[in-house]
Design a protein around this motif. Sequence first.
Motif, short mmCIF file in Angstrom:
data_model
loop_
_atom_site.label_atom_id
_atom_site.label_comp_id
_atom_site.label_asym_id
_atom_site.label_seq_id
_atom_site.Cartn_x
_atom_site.Cartn_y
_atom_site.Cartn_z
N ILE A 86 0.85 -0.98 0.16
CA ILE A 86 -0.35 -0.20 -0.13
C ILE A 86 0.94 1.07 0.15
N GLU A 87 0.40 2.25 -0.97
CA GLU A 87 1.17 3.48 -1.06
C GLU A 87 0.17 4.26 -1.04
N TYR A 92 -2.89 16.51 -2.17
CA TYR A 92 -1.59 17.24 -3.36
C TYR A 92 -0.25 16.30 -3.73
N SER A 93 -0.06 14.69 -3.15
CA SER A 93 0.89 14.49 -4.10
C SER A 93 0.43 13.15 -5.13
N LEU A 94 -1.46 13.16 -5.12
CA LEU A 94 -0.97 11.66 -5.87
C LEU A 94 -0.50 11.81 -7.23
N LEU A 95 -1.42 13.28 -7.41
CA LEU A 95 -0.98 12.75 -9.27
C LEU A 95 0.52 13.61 -9.36
N GLN A 96 1.12 13.54 -8.45
CA GLN A 96 2.85 14.54 -8.35
C GLN A 96 3.77 13.29 -10.09
N ALA A 97 4.64 13.67 -10.65
CA ALA A 97 5.64 13.27 -11.52
C ALA A 97 6.79 12.52 -10.28
N HIS A 98 6.38 12.72 -8.50
CA HIS A 98 6.88 11.22 -8.30
C HIS A 98 6.45 10.38 -8.02
N SER A 99 5.02 10.60 -7.47
CA SER A 99 4.17 9.47 -6.82
C SER A 99 3.89 9.18 -7.93
N ILE A 100 3.96 9.33 -9.64
CA ILE A 100 3.18 8.91 -10.56
C ILE A 100 4.26 7.80 -10.64
N SER A 101 5.92 8.08 -10.85
CA SER A 101 6.87 7.19 -11.29
C SER A 101 7.25 5.71 -10.28
N GLN A 102 6.50 6.60 -8.77
CA GLN A 102 6.45 4.88 -8.28
C GLN A 102 5.23 4.25 -8.60
N PHE A 103 4.15 4.83 -9.09
CA PHE A 103 2.71 3.97 -9.61
C PHE A 103 3.15 3.04 -10.11
#
Length: 150
Positions: A86-87, A92-103
């Motif tokens: 689970i992440e 504010y962070s859901l659609l940030q580039a860093h989060s997307i790279s983790q997804f």
Amino acid sequence: MLKSNLPVSQNPLYAPILLPSLPKKRNITNQSDHDRAIEKIAIINHDADKYVIAAHINWMNRGNPEKIGFVVPDLEIHDSSGKTFIEVETIYSLLQAHSISQFRVLNKIPHKAIIVLAIPSYIKQDKIDLLAIGFKNLGFTNLELKTISV
């Protein structure tokens, strides 16, 4: 300097910045929402007799979840069906580039992976709906988006 007439996406001279090396820091309020969500999820799963390993909150001194590539998920849960990672993200962070790279990394693993959106009580439903649509439009077929109130 070398130049190319190709668009950036096709230019062999273009090398995108490695997003894992540029994590976005949350402010104190968002980090608190994030950590409360992790604790709430850990308690819910622990009370359901699942083995929980949680990052950021020093859950039962069990250390951090298993590292997957460059990603250390917020929670690793073991039960009779296997492992679930689970992440937790904030609004504010859901659609940030860093989060997307983790997804992208979590989308490729053989285990179940869930993204949980921590939602403070003052956030309106239309904002949540827009975030859910934005996540769905990313096209991750092996990730599920859930929400939790904090």
